[in-house]
Design a protein around this motif. Sequence first.
Motif, short mmCIF file in Angstrom:
data_model
loop_
_atom_site.label_atom_id
_atom_site.label_comp_id
_atom_site.label_asym_id
_atom_site.label_seq_id
_atom_site.Cartn_x
_atom_site.Cartn_y
_atom_site.Cartn_z
N LEU A 41 -10.79 15.05 0.86
CA LEU A 41 -9.83 15.40 1.90
C LEU A 41 -9.88 14.42 3.07
O LEU A 41 -8.85 14.09 3.66
N ILE A 42 -11.09 13.94 3.41
CA ILE A 42 -11.20 12.92 4.45
C ILE A 42 -10.49 11.64 4.02
O ILE A 42 -9.82 10.97 4.82
N TRP A 67 -14.74 17.71 0.39
CA TRP A 67 -14.48 17.28 1.77
C TRP A 67 -14.31 15.76 1.84
O TRP A 67 -13.48 15.27 2.62
N VAL A 120 -7.89 11.50 2.18
CA VAL A 120 -6.46 11.75 2.37
C VAL A 120 -6.07 11.48 3.82
O VAL A 120 -5.03 10.85 4.10
N LEU A 121 -6.89 11.93 4.76
CA LEU A 121 -6.61 11.68 6.18
C LEU A 121 -6.64 10.20 6.51
O LEU A 121 -6.01 9.76 7.47
N GLN A 122 -7.36 9.42 5.69
CA GLN A 122 -7.42 7.98 5.89
C GLN A 122 -6.28 7.24 5.19
O GLN A 122 -6.24 6.02 5.18
#
Length: 311
Positions: free
Chosen positions: A115-116, A112, A118-120
């Motif tokens: 993946l966070i 996770w 990646v969102l950043q």
Amino acid sequence: MVTPFRRAAPGIAMAVAITAVSSSAPMVVLAHEGHVPPLAVAFWRNAIAVALLIPAALLWRRAEIRRLGRAGWRRCLVSGVALAVHFGTWIPSAVLTDVATATALVSTTPLWTGLIAVLQGRRPPRTTWIGVGAAVAGAALATGAGVTVSATAVLGDVLALIGGLAGAVYVMAGSRAREEMSTVTYTAVVYSIAALGLLAVCLATGTPLWGYAAAGWLAIAAQTAGPQLLGHSLVNFALHRLDPTLVSLLLLLEVPGAAVLGAVWLGQTPPVAAWPGIALLLAGVAVALAGQRAVRSTTPAHSPNGRVPSS
């Protein structure tokens, strides 16, 4: 000159920490058998830790606490709320599903965090995506195996996954907060916020917070002394001397450790169908962490350090 003991100290610390955190899920079940509700276990292990940490923080870190700015308090608030959600979902999951599956699913925290990231706007390497894919497939297999047991087991699996996600938020917020405060200050503040959040949930749900048998209080004390204080503290000690990715990988040994303790203490083993999923999940997390390590070795950014919150 570095003595042999100092060279061996991080490894010894990790061995003790892994043993401590491996006992968390089995001890939750033992506390539940002593008629202590899981949410009460989550509250008391934080509240008792706060009672021990706050005096130390006020004695040695009072000036540091006074210097905390609005941003620091905001990060601590996010981290504390996330920790409350982590404990408030994962600890109940340990009594709804088997301890090995619950521990494996909550250990998805490094996925996770990736993946966070990646969102950043960060771009992980292909190795990380392969690991994420394998781990998600493993989690699906392990959770699907719970269908053959009961709907309650599936609920426990889902709560454990939510606990892993909340753990990722805890790590992400804490990685920045720790840049400006010591371990004592950070843990005292964040545990206090988590304890208050869990207290509110316990009061709202009518969860009894006292009146337990002696065996129940003993299980709570063991949870606080072992996974909460000893486990967390020794992991933080090792992180100053070992590569964070290596520490994260070593902490995956919590899964077989919890399975062994669950079998010995509780006579509990996961369903046979869950083992392939657990194995694939752990392999995927290991591969994803290896990919994150490759990124850190080439990028000197303030990225999350791969820590996972010990249970």
